[in-house]
Motif scaffolding. Structure first.
Motif, PDB file in Angstrom:
ATOM      1  N   ALA A  96      -3.061  -9.325  -9.352  1.00 18.83           N
ATOM      2  CA  ALA A  96      -2.763  -7.901  -9.152  1.00 18.83           C
ATOM      3  C   ALA A  96      -3.539  -7.378  -7.945  1.00 18.83           C
ATOM      4  N   GLU A  97      -2.886  -6.512  -7.193  1.00 20.00           N
ATOM      5  CA  GLU A  97      -3.521  -5.824  -6.074  1.00 20.00           C
ATOM      6  C   GLU A  97      -3.314  -4.317  -6.275  1.00 20.00           C
ATOM      7  N   PRO A  98      -4.050  -3.715  -7.212  1.00 21.38           N
ATOM      8  CA  PRO A  98      -3.814  -2.304  -7.553  1.00 21.38           C
ATOM      9  C   PRO A  98      -3.993  -1.344  -6.373  1.00 21.38           C
ATOM     10  N   TYR A  99      -4.802  -1.722  -5.405  1.00 19.24           N
ATOM     11  CA  TYR A  99      -5.027  -0.878  -4.228  1.00 19.24           C
ATOM     12  C   TYR A  99      -3.778  -0.766  -3.354  1.00 19.24           C
ATOM     13  N   LEU A 100      -2.760  -1.624  -3.578  1.00 24.86           N
ATOM     14  CA  LEU A 100      -1.518  -1.588  -2.790  1.00 24.86           C
ATOM     15  C   LEU A 100      -0.336  -0.983  -3.539  1.00 24.86           C
ATOM     16  N   GLU A 101      -0.466  -0.747  -4.833  1.00 24.42           N
ATOM     17  CA  GLU A 101       0.678  -0.323  -5.644  1.00 24.42           C
ATOM     18  C   GLU A 101       1.336   0.950  -5.115  1.00 24.42           C
ATOM     19  N   GLU A 102       0.563   1.987  -4.868  1.00 27.60           N
ATOM     20  CA  GLU A 102       1.123   3.262  -4.398  1.00 27.60           C
ATOM     21  C   GLU A 102       1.779   3.087  -3.026  1.00 27.60           C
ATOM     22  N   TYR A 103       1.153   2.309  -2.173  1.00 25.51           N
ATOM     23  CA  TYR A 103       1.683   2.047  -0.835  1.00 25.51           C
ATOM     24  C   TYR A 103       3.034   1.334  -0.920  1.00 25.51           C
ATOM     25  N   LYS A 104       3.127   0.331  -1.794  1.00 28.44           N
ATOM     26  CA  LYS A 104       4.378  -0.409  -1.956  1.00 28.44           C
ATOM     27  C   LYS A 104       5.505   0.497  -2.457  1.00 28.44           C
ATOM     28  N   LYS A 105       5.181   1.439  -3.338  1.00 33.29           N
ATOM     29  CA  LYS A 105       6.189   2.359  -3.877  1.00 33.29           C
ATOM     30  C   LYS A 105       6.781   3.244  -2.785  1.00 33.29           C
ATOM     31  N   SER A 130      -4.923  -0.969  10.403  1.00 34.18           N
ATOM     32  CA  SER A 130      -4.700  -2.179   9.606  1.00 34.18           C
ATOM     33  C   SER A 130      -5.170  -2.056   8.164  1.00 34.18           C
ATOM     34  N   MET A 131      -5.991  -1.065   7.848  1.00 31.28           N
ATOM     35  CA  MET A 131      -6.477  -0.915   6.478  1.00 31.28           C
ATOM     36  C   MET A 131      -5.869   0.296   5.765  1.00 31.28           C
ATOM     37  N   LEU A 132      -4.837   0.898   6.365  1.00 32.77           N
ATOM     38  CA  LEU A 132      -4.144   1.989   5.671  1.00 32.77           C
ATOM     39  C   LEU A 132      -3.514   1.436   4.399  1.00 32.77           C
ATOM     40  N   PRO A 133      -3.442   2.129   3.339  1.00 33.15           N
ATOM     41  CA  PRO A 133      -3.849   3.501   3.099  1.00 33.15           C
ATOM     42  C   PRO A 133      -5.292   3.653   2.631  1.00 33.15           C
ATOM     43  N   VAL A 191      -9.096 -13.329   4.630  1.00 34.47           N
ATOM     44  CA  VAL A 191      -9.078 -11.870   4.623  1.00 34.47           C
ATOM     45  C   VAL A 191      -7.734 -11.340   5.092  1.00 34.47           C
ATOM     46  N   MET A 192      -7.385 -10.150   4.596  1.00 33.92           N
ATOM     47  CA  MET A 192      -6.167  -9.476   5.047  1.00 33.92           C
ATOM     48  C   MET A 192      -6.423  -7.975   5.102  1.00 33.92           C
ATOM     49  N   GLY A 193      -5.718  -7.310   6.011  1.00 35.55           N
ATOM     50  CA  GLY A 193      -5.715  -5.867   6.030  1.00 35.55           C
ATOM     51  C   GLY A 193      -4.731  -5.357   4.995  1.00 35.55           C
ATOM     52  N   ASP A 194      -4.945  -4.156   4.479  1.00 37.74           N
ATOM     53  CA  ASP A 194      -4.031  -3.592   3.481  1.00 37.74           C
ATOM     54  C   ASP A 194      -2.677  -3.234   4.081  1.00 37.74           C
ATOM     55  N   ASN A 195      -2.662  -2.881   5.353  1.00 36.19           N
ATOM     56  CA  ASN A 195      -1.407  -2.563   6.045  1.00 36.19           C
ATOM     57  C   ASN A 195      -0.881  -3.875   6.620  1.00 36.19           C
ATOM     58  N   ARG A 196      -0.324  -4.703   5.764  1.00 35.92           N
ATOM     59  CA  ARG A 196      -0.003  -6.092   6.061  1.00 35.92           C
ATOM     60  C   ARG A 196       0.919  -6.277   7.250  1.00 35.92           C
ATOM     61  N   ARG A 197       1.751  -5.314   7.531  1.00 38.84           N
ATOM     62  CA  ARG A 197       2.731  -5.478   8.602  1.00 38.84           C
ATOM     63  C   ARG A 197       2.100  -5.472   9.991  1.00 38.84           C
ATOM     64  N   ILE A 198       0.973  -4.807  10.143  1.00 37.31           N
ATOM     65  CA  ILE A 198       0.374  -4.731  11.473  1.00 37.31           C
ATOM     66  C   ILE A 198      -1.022  -5.331  11.553  1.00 37.31           C
ATOM     67  N   SER A 199      -1.525  -5.825  10.452  1.00 38.58           N
ATOM     68  CA  SER A 199      -2.906  -6.310  10.418  1.00 38.58           C
ATOM     69  C   SER A 199      -3.046  -7.665  11.108  1.00 38.58           C
ATOM     70  N   LYS A 200      -4.037  -7.760  11.965  1.00 37.56           N
ATOM     71  CA  LYS A 200      -4.425  -9.047  12.548  1.00 37.56           C
ATOM     72  C   LYS A 200      -5.545  -9.569  11.656  1.00 37.56           C
ATOM     73  N   ASP A 201      -5.231 -10.576  10.867  1.00 35.37           N
ATOM     74  CA  ASP A 201      -6.170 -11.036   9.847  1.00 35.37           C
ATOM     75  C   ASP A 201      -6.150 -12.558   9.765  1.00 35.37           C
ATOM     76  N   SER A 202      -6.540 -13.117   8.635  1.00 33.34           N
ATOM     77  CA  SER A 202      -6.635 -14.576   8.509  1.00 33.34           C
ATOM     78  C   SER A 202      -5.308 -15.283   8.726  1.00 33.34           C
ATOM     79  N   ARG A 203      -4.204 -14.575   8.604  1.00 35.62           N
ATOM     80  CA  ARG A 203      -2.911 -15.189   8.906  1.00 35.62           C
ATOM     81  C   ARG A 203      -2.808 -15.504  10.393  1.00 35.62           C
ATOM     82  N   HIS A 204      -3.604 -14.801  11.210  1.00 31.43           N
ATOM     83  CA  HIS A 204      -3.562 -14.972  12.659  1.00 31.43           C
ATOM     84  C   HIS A 204      -4.830 -15.618  13.228  1.00 31.43           C
TER      85      HIS A 204
END
Length: 183
Positions: A105-114, A39-42, A143-156
Motif C-alpha cells: 500500500a502507498e497511502p500517501y498516493l491514494e488521493e493523488y491517484k483519485k 517531483s514530490m507533489l502532492p 527511491v522514487m518521487g511521488d509525482n511519478r510521471r516527472i520524477s527523476k529517481d532510481s528508475r533513471h
C-alpha cells in the motif's frame, strides 16, 4: 585589563561558542533543504523549506517510505521517497507497487491517484528492467518521487548508496501557513 575589554572578550567568547555549536548542529544533527521542482507533489510543494534530520537517520537507518535527501551528484541533492530496501525486489503492475512479490500500500498516493484524469500514475516496470538487478543491492535503496510521471529517481539514476543519504526530511517549516509533518 579594563572592564570594557573584559566585556568585549566575554562577548567574543560567547559568539565563538554559538558559532561552534551552530556548525556542530548543522553538520551532524539537522540541516535545511528547499524543495526544488515538482517531483514530490502532492506531499511536497516546490520551494517548501524542510528540516533534514541527520542524527535520527544515521541512528535508525533507512525505512521504507521515508522521505530522504541524498547526494545525486557532486553538485546536486535530491529529495525522494524510499521504496525499496537492500535485498528487495520491486515491481509496478497496473499502478500497484509489489515488494518481494507482495502488493504494498502507498497511502500517501491514494488521493493523488483519485484526481488523475489519465491514469496510471506509475508506468509498469521491474527493478531488473530499470537497473539490471533483480534485488536492491546491499548498502543501497531504491527511491522514487511521488509525482511519478516527472520524477527523476532510481528508475533513471539507479539505486542510491545509503552512505549518500544526508537524512530524513519530515518537517516543512516554511511557508508558515503550510508548516506540517509530512508522511
Amino acid at each position: 585589563m579594563t572592564k570594557e575589554r573584559k566585556e568585549f572578550f566575554e562577548w567574543l567568547k560567547a559568539i565563538a561558542l554559538a558559532v561552534i555549536i551552530a556548525v556542530i548542529i548543522r553538520q551532524f544533527l539537522f540541516s535545511t533543504v528547499v524543495v526544488d521542482g515538482e517531483s514530490m507533489l502532492p506531499a511536497l510543494n516546490p520551494f517548501d523549506r524542510m528540516i533534514v534530520n541527520k542524527a535520527g537517520f544515521s541512528l535508525s537507518g533507512p525505512e521504507r517510505f521515508q522521505i530522504v535527501v541524498f547526494h545525486a551528484s557532486q553538485d546536486e541533492d535530491y529529495i525522494k521517497r524510499i521504496i525499496g530496501l537492500p535485498g528487495d525486489s520491486i515491481e509496478y503492475k497496473r499502478d500497484q507497487l509489489y515488494i518481494n512479490g507482495r502488493p504494498a500500500a502507498e497511502p500517501y498516493l491514494e488521493e493523488y491517484k483519485k484526481r488523475l484524469i489519465d491514469p496510471p500514475l506509475t508506468e509498469n516496470f521491474s527493478l531488473e528492467e530499470v537497473t539490471g538487478r533483480k534485488r536492491v543491492p546491499e548498502g543501497h535503496v531504491f527511491v522514487m518521487g511521488d509525482n511519478r510521471r516527472i520524477s527523476k529517481d532510481s528508475r533513471h539514476i539507479g539505486t542510491v548508496p545509503i552512505a549518500e543519504i544526508l537524512g530524513e526530511a519530515k518537517i516543512v517549516y516554511w511557508p508558515l501557513p503550510d508548516m506540517r509533518i509530512v508522511k
